[in-house]
Structures are given as structure tokens and as C-alpha cells.
Design a protein around this motif. Structure first.
Motif, PDB file in Angstrom:
ATOM      1  N   PHE A 168      -2.431 -34.970  21.175  1.00 57.65           N
ATOM      2  CA  PHE A 168      -3.139 -34.225  22.718  1.00 57.65           C
ATOM      3  C   PHE A 168      -2.682 -32.778  22.379  1.00 57.65           C
ATOM      4  CE2 PHE A 168      -3.533 -38.795  23.381  1.00 57.65           C
ATOM      5  CZ  PHE A 168      -4.823 -38.765  23.679  1.00 57.65           C
ATOM      6  N   GLY A 169      -2.572 -32.226  21.189  1.00 54.13           N
ATOM      7  CA  GLY A 169      -1.416 -30.442  21.401  1.00 54.13           C
ATOM      8  C   GLY A 169      -2.502 -29.599  22.060  1.00 54.13           C
ATOM      9  N   ASP A 170      -2.175 -29.012  23.208  1.00 59.05           N
ATOM     10  CA  ASP A 170      -2.956 -27.800  23.327  1.00 59.05           C
ATOM     11  C   ASP A 170      -2.943 -26.547  22.740  1.00 59.05           C
ATOM     12  OD1 ASP A 170      -0.834 -28.679  25.702  1.00 59.05           O
ATOM     13  OD2 ASP A 170      -2.134 -29.352  27.055  1.00 59.05           O
ATOM     14  N   VAL A 171      -1.606 -26.245  22.478  1.00 59.32           N
ATOM     15  CA  VAL A 171      -1.553 -25.017  22.788  1.00 59.32           C
ATOM     16  C   VAL A 171      -2.521 -24.062  22.174  1.00 59.32           C
ATOM     17  CG1 VAL A 171      -0.412 -23.278  20.674  1.00 59.32           C
ATOM     18  CG2 VAL A 171       0.572 -25.355  21.761  1.00 59.32           C
ATOM     19  N   GLY A 172      -2.981 -24.508  21.498  1.00 51.62           N
ATOM     20  CA  GLY A 172      -5.001 -23.614  20.929  1.00 51.62           C
ATOM     21  C   GLY A 172      -5.330 -23.193  21.804  1.00 51.62           C
ATOM     22  N   VAL A 173      -5.637 -24.981  23.339  1.00 56.93           N
ATOM     23  CA  VAL A 173      -6.645 -24.339  24.013  1.00 56.93           C
ATOM     24  C   VAL A 173      -5.959 -23.238  24.989  1.00 56.93           C
ATOM     25  CG1 VAL A 173      -7.186 -24.495  26.008  1.00 56.93           C
ATOM     26  CG2 VAL A 173      -7.643 -25.806  24.258  1.00 56.93           C
ATOM     27  N   LEU A 174      -4.582 -23.288  25.495  1.00 54.42           N
ATOM     28  CA  LEU A 174      -3.684 -22.773  26.204  1.00 54.42           C
ATOM     29  C   LEU A 174      -3.960 -21.012  25.472  1.00 54.42           C
ATOM     30  CD1 LEU A 174      -0.807 -24.437  26.900  1.00 54.42           C
ATOM     31  CD2 LEU A 174      -1.995 -24.068  28.375  1.00 54.42           C
ATOM     32  N   LEU A 175      -3.766 -20.955  24.548  1.00 55.89           N
ATOM     33  CA  LEU A 175      -4.291 -19.515  23.595  1.00 55.89           C
ATOM     34  C   LEU A 175      -5.200 -19.231  23.601  1.00 55.89           C
ATOM     35  CD1 LEU A 175      -0.954 -19.421  21.401  1.00 55.89           C
ATOM     36  CD2 LEU A 175      -0.986 -17.839  23.607  1.00 55.89           C
ATOM     37  N   ASN A 176      -6.160 -19.771  23.581  1.00 53.00           N
ATOM     38  CA  ASN A 176      -8.112 -20.390  23.409  1.00 53.00           C
ATOM     39  C   ASN A 176      -7.835 -19.677  21.693  1.00 53.00           C
ATOM     40  OD1 ASN A 176     -10.322 -19.662  23.994  1.00 53.00           O
ATOM     41  ND2 ASN A 176     -10.101 -17.274  24.728  1.00 53.00           N
ATOM     42  N   LEU A 177      -7.642 -20.241  21.119  1.00 46.80           N
ATOM     43  CA  LEU A 177      -7.600 -19.982  19.540  1.00 46.80           C
ATOM     44  C   LEU A 177      -8.479 -20.329  18.525  1.00 46.80           C
ATOM     45  CD1 LEU A 177      -4.083 -20.678  18.242  1.00 46.80           C
ATOM     46  CD2 LEU A 177      -5.202 -18.085  19.019  1.00 46.80           C
ATOM     47  N   GLU A 178      -9.581 -20.206  17.512  1.00 50.28           N
ATOM     48  CA  GLU A 178     -10.195 -20.855  17.312  1.00 50.28           C
ATOM     49  C   GLU A 178      -9.598 -21.232  16.293  1.00 50.28           C
ATOM     50  OE1 GLU A 178     -14.108 -19.133  16.939  1.00 50.28           O
ATOM     51  OE2 GLU A 178     -14.791 -18.270  18.412  1.00 50.28           O
ATOM     52  N   THR A 179      -9.963 -22.742  15.396  1.00 46.72           N
ATOM     53  CA  THR A 179      -9.264 -22.978  14.030  1.00 46.72           C
ATOM     54  C   THR A 179      -9.495 -23.484  14.082  1.00 46.72           C
ATOM     55  OG1 THR A 179      -8.003 -24.925  15.817  1.00 46.72           O
ATOM     56  CG2 THR A 179      -6.949 -23.420  15.334  1.00 46.72           C
ATOM     57  N   THR A 180      -9.687 -23.417  12.294  1.00 45.58           N
ATOM     58  CA  THR A 180     -10.594 -24.113  11.553  1.00 45.58           C
ATOM     59  C   THR A 180      -9.378 -24.867  10.570  1.00 45.58           C
ATOM     60  OG1 THR A 180     -10.568 -22.366   9.567  1.00 45.58           O
ATOM     61  CG2 THR A 180     -12.461 -22.565  10.281  1.00 45.58           C
ATOM     62  N   HIS A 181      -8.056 -24.613  10.456  1.00 45.75           N
ATOM     63  CA  HIS A 181      -7.026 -25.723  10.274  1.00 45.75           C
ATOM     64  C   HIS A 181      -6.376 -25.958  10.966  1.00 45.75           C
ATOM     65  CE1 HIS A 181      -8.541 -25.348   5.682  1.00 45.75           C
ATOM     66  NE2 HIS A 181      -8.776 -23.838   6.207  1.00 45.75           N
ATOM     67  N   SER A 182      -5.751 -26.691  10.478  1.00 42.71           N
ATOM     68  CA  SER A 182      -4.296 -27.521  11.876  1.00 42.71           C
ATOM     69  C   SER A 182      -3.053 -28.333  10.689  1.00 42.71           C
ATOM     70  CB  SER A 182      -4.459 -28.559  12.435  1.00 42.71           C
ATOM     71  OG  SER A 182      -5.302 -29.803  11.777  1.00 42.71           O
ATOM     72  N   ILE A 183      -2.140 -28.328  11.039  1.00 38.42           N
ATOM     73  CA  ILE A 183      -0.751 -29.245  10.655  1.00 38.42           C
ATOM     74  C   ILE A 183      -1.469 -29.982   9.744  1.00 38.42           C
ATOM     75  CG2 ILE A 183      -0.206 -30.554  12.282  1.00 38.42           C
ATOM     76  CD1 ILE A 183       2.667 -29.968  11.178  1.00 38.42           C
ATOM     77  N   VAL A 184      -2.602 -30.664  10.282  1.00 40.53           N
ATOM     78  CA  VAL A 184      -2.692 -32.446   9.334  1.00 40.53           C
ATOM     79  C   VAL A 184      -3.460 -31.383   7.819  1.00 40.53           C
ATOM     80  CG1 VAL A 184      -5.412 -32.755   9.673  1.00 40.53           C
ATOM     81  CG2 VAL A 184      -3.779 -34.315   8.767  1.00 40.53           C
ATOM     82  N   ASP A 185      -3.999 -30.340   7.564  1.00 31.88           N
ATOM     83  CA  ASP A 185      -4.311 -29.999   6.280  1.00 31.88           C
ATOM     84  C   ASP A 185      -3.579 -29.604   5.067  1.00 31.88           C
ATOM     85  OD1 ASP A 185      -6.903 -29.813   6.530  1.00 31.88           O
ATOM     86  OD2 ASP A 185      -6.651 -27.704   8.158  1.00 31.88           O
ATOM     87  N   LEU A 186      -2.091 -29.621   5.752  1.00 25.73           N
ATOM     88  CA  LEU A 186      -0.559 -29.944   4.605  1.00 25.73           C
ATOM     89  C   LEU A 186      -0.261 -31.283   4.000  1.00 25.73           C
ATOM     90  CD1 LEU A 186       0.973 -27.057   4.625  1.00 25.73           C
ATOM     91  CD2 LEU A 186       2.350 -28.548   5.623  1.00 25.73           C
TER      92      LEU A 186
END
Ligand SMILES: Nc1ncnc2c1ncn2[C@@H]1O[C@H](COP(=O)(O)OP(=O)(O)O)[C@@H](O)[C@H]1O
Ligand SMILES: [Mg+2]
Length: 440
Positions: free
Chosen positions: A210-228
């Protein structure tokens, strides 16, 4: 220009195939060698045309994309696959990865996303090939194609594994959910970067479900750690960085999987590899966690140089902090590894800092003022309060935490690194129970 990337497009809808060709029309380094409208046609064309990369639709009438990938990769193991689907359905993602897909694109995607995926999987395949000269000087010229970062040889640092570690890994752990761990972590990261503009600061969202770092920093992401996950063996520091998104502050962020169901794909081994690679290229790695002692969280705690244990003046938070210190001691962590931050601090609270220190029997590194309005606005606007209101007490407190952590870190590393060689930390950690009580 070196060899082109040979691409085969597979999609049952002719229009989609045409659109994909148009998207790639101007890319000089990518050559579309063919396009197939079904799984069986794809198998035949793959045999005949020997592409480097196959862009594969997941939903096709006769044979679905996953089955097609399985068939082709058993015959042609060097081919790399990028899976396309209409919606980011988690089950598809997981199955595609298990079948051997390297990347997963959700339609509609941009030309840029598509090209960078193609180049990335191709570059990974290049590194896998035994014949590839490991240090061939493929220098990127000024203004050269965007391929350069991916195709250039791994930088010397990227070969540095955990032994050559340079960065300081600071992980934030809440003694209880809701104490403000994620809030503190992102603000400390941005504060550190503003205090040391030349430092490279990475944030990793280790709250995998339930990570919310992306939301807290208002980031638009296409990738995440799972892509690794599919390419974790071959990944290098550049690859990890290509999955990160840069926040306006300059901090680079590796976000958590967008779906909780993918969290368990990110095993402790994947996390270890991520940290080893990031350590080579960053000065600070800040990792958010969820309050739990699950294996992935334990592996983050193990890897950390400093654990910022976040508490509030609430009794359950204080009680859990005591428990956490006991666990840390039994895990063999040096005492200075765990540092207490008292968040949502209000001097008018009935429980004061002295009382807390007496109860937990550990010093409080710093307090962070309670400011409900600023904290809430920061979340809702996606702008850390240290950026929007640097003079507010809550921000000043965060700046102090950041400078204490960075200076304290330096001293601590000197004393911690050496003993860890003679007294290795428990390895192959089977379970928390095993580690605490000597079993396995
Ligand atoms: N110093 C603070 N003062 C007031 N509210 C805060 C403070 N720090 C965090 N909060 C609020 O606490 C709530 C939980 O924060 P969050 O960072 O998500 O906690 P956690 O990661 O520990 O679950 C959020 O509503 C956040 O705005
Ligand atoms: Mg959190």
C-alpha cells in the motif's frame, strides 16, 4: 550506427499493428521486421525472422499472448518479450512475467514509453549474451540517440555490489500505522536534497502493498520496483534508475507496485539487489516501510545503516517502540542503528519527551511538531511541506532530522562497518522466530 533492434509486432487487430508501426516510424535504431495477426503466425515468423524483441498483445482469439510467449521462448530463448494489454490486470502481469515477458505495457501508451521499453529489454538481452564484450567502449556522442544510456556498458560503479557501498541507507519504520512514517520519510528526503544539493538522494517505497510515496510526492509513474523482478539477475544500476521517477525536488523515487497483489513478487532478494545497485550511484537511500516484521521488511531493516523509528506520544506507539528495541537488540543491531523520532509532537501533551525517553530507555533524536493542517494540505496537494512551507515549525524540525541523520550517519558508519565483518549478521534469515530464538 550499430545494429538495429529487430522487432516483431503481434496483435490480432490490424489497426493496432498499423498504429504501432506509425509510433515507431521515426526510430532509427528500431527495425520492424514483421507483424503477425495471431499466435501461430507469430511462432512461424519468429522462427523465420529471428527478431530481437517481440511486442505481444495479450488477448488474441486463437492462442493468447502468454501461451505464444511460452512456445516461442522455449524454441528461441534469446528473444525478449514486451507484453501489451488493455488494462493493467495484475493477474496478466504476473502470468506474463512467469512466462518470460520482460516488460508490460498498458494500452494506450506513448511512443516514448514504447521505445524506452524496447531499448531496455534489448539492452538487457545484450548484457546477457556471453559473447558481448563486457566493457566495449560504446561512447554516447553528444546529442546521440536516446539509446545511449541503455546500450552503453554498465558504468564501473554499477558493477559495485554491496561491498563497495557508498550510500547511506536510512529506513523509516513506524512503531504503529498512522504515526506519520511516510510523511516524515518523503519530507526528510526532500530536506536532505535541499541541504546537500550535490548529493544524490533516492527514495524507495518499501511499503510494497500500500505504498503511498508516489501519492505524497504527486508522481506520475509508469514503472515500479516490480518491473525489476523479471530481469533482476542482469539488472544494473542504470536499469534500476530507468525505473525511477524524478521528483521536482531532484529526489529520485522507486515506487511500490501499483497493485498490492504484486507485492509478493518483490522478494527480499530483489530488495537486496535494488539496494546494492542504488548504493553504487546514490549518496542517500531513504526507504519507507509498513509496520510489520515480515521478511521483506526485515530485509530492509537488515540492510539499513539507520532505522528511524517513528513514534507519537500515544501509549500504543510507545509500547511498540519498546518492543521494537527489544527485537532490534535480539537481531544483533548496534544500538546506534535505531534512532527515535517523536512525530506529531505538541509541547502541551500530557506525556513529554522526558517521560517517553524514560519509558523507552532510549534518547529521542528529534521531535517533529504536530501541524495537522500543513500535513494534510501537503498530502492533498502532493507537495511536501518542507518545500511549500520551509519556515513552519514542522518543516524546521524535519530539516533538523535530516541534518542529524546525515551527520550521525557518518560517525556511525565508521564504528558499524568494521565490526560487521568480524561479527556477521545472521544470514539466510528463515523467519523472525528462527532469528530471535535460534531455530530456523
Ligand atoms: N507532524 C504531523 N502533524 C500532523 N499530522 C501529521 C504529522 N505527520 C503526519 N501526519 C498525518 O498523519 C497521517 C498519517 O501519516 P502517514 O505518513 O501516512 O503515516 P504512516 O506512514 O505512519 O502510516 C496523515 O494524515 C498525515 O497527514
Ligand atoms: Mg506509510
Amino acid at each position: 550506427m550499430s545494429e538495429k533492434i529487430r522487432l516483431l509486432i503481434v496483435d490480432d487487430i490490424p489497426e493496432t499493428r498499423e498504429n504501432l508501426k506509425k509510433l515507431l516510424f521515426f526510430e532509427n535504431d528500431i527495425e520492424i521486421v514483421g507483424d503477425a495477426g495471431s499466435g501461430s503466425e507469430a511462432i512461424e515468423m519468429a522462427r523465420r525472422l529471428q527478431p530481437d524483441v517481440i511486442l505481444m498483445d495479450i488477448n488474441m482469439p486463437d492462442m493468447d499472448g502468454i501461451t505464444t510467449i511460452e512456445r516461442i521462448s522455449s524454441e528461441l530463448p534469446h528473444v525478449q518479450f514486451i507484453m501489451m494489454s488493455v488494462q493493467g490486470e495484475t493477474d496478466y502481469l504476473r502470468r506474463s512475467m512467469l512466462a518470460g515477458a520482460r516488460e508490460f505495457l498498458v494500452k494506450p501508451f506513448t511512443a516514448e514509453e514504447l521505445c524506452s521499453s524496447i531499448r531496455r529489454v534489448y539492452a538487457l538481452a545484450e548484457r546477457q549474451r556471453p559473447a558481448a564484450p563486457p566493457t566495449a567502449p560504446v561512447q554516447a556522442q553528444d546529442g546521440a540517440a536516446t539509446v545511449a544510456p541503455f546500450l552503453s556498458p554498465a558504468s564501473p560503479e554499477s558493477a559495485v555490489e554491496s561491498d563497495g557501498r557508498r550510500a547511506k541507507l536510512i529506513c523509516a519504520f513506524g512503531s504503529k500505522g498512522g504515526v506519520g512514517t511516510s510523511t516524515l520519510l518523503v519530507n526528510v528526503a526532500v530536506a536532505l536534497h535541499s541541504q546537500q544539493p550535490n548529493a544524490r538522494v533516492a527514495v524507495v517505497d518499501g511499503d510494497l502493498q500500500f505504498g503511498d510515496v508516489g501519492v505524497l510526492l504527486n508522481l506520475e509513474t509508469t514503472h515500479s520496483i516490480v518491473d525489476l523482478v523479471p530481469s533482476v539477475e542482469e539488472a544494473d544500476a542504470q536499469f534500476v534508475e530507468s525505473l525511477m521517477v524524478t521528483h521536482t525536488s531532484g529526489v529520485k523515487v522507486l515506487t511500490a507496485p501499483s497493485s498490492p497483489a504484486d507485492a509478493d513478487l518483490v522478494t527480499p532478494d530483489v530488495l537486496k539487489k535494488v539496494f546494492a545497485l542504488l548504493r553504487a550511484n546514490f549518496d542517500y537511500i531513504l526507504v519507507d516501510t509498513r509496520t510489520s516484521l515480515s521478511e521483506p521488511v526485515l530485509s530492509i531493516l537488515d540492510e539499513a545503516d539507520t532505522i528511524l523509528l517513528v513514534i507519537t506520544t500515544e501509549i500504543p506507539a510507545i509500547k511498540n517502540a519498546k518492543v521494537f528495541f527489544d527485537v532490534a537488540e535480539q537481531l544483533g543491531y548496534p544500538e546506534s542503528k535505531v534512532q527515535l523520532a517523536l512525530n506529531k509532537y505538541n509541547p502541551r501533551d500530557s506525556i513529554g519527551v522526558e517521560a517517553i525517553q524514560g519509558s523507552i530507555r532510549h534518547p529521542v533524536l528529534a521531535t517533529v511538531a504536530e501541524d495537522i493542517r500543513l500535513a494534510r494540505n501537503a498530502v492533498n496537494q502532493g507537495i511536501p511541506f518542507v518545500s511549500s512551507h520551509p519556515r513552519a515549525q514542522i518543516s524546521q524540525d524535519i530539516f533538523r532530522v535530516a541534518s542529524l541523520l546525515s551527520s550521525q550517519q557518518v560517525e556511525q558508519k565508521k564504528e558499524d562497518v568494521a565490526p560487521s565483518k568480524s561479527q556477521p549478521k545472521p544470514k539466510g534469515r528463515p523467519s523472525l522466530f528462527g532469528r530471535l530464538f535460534g531455530g530456523s
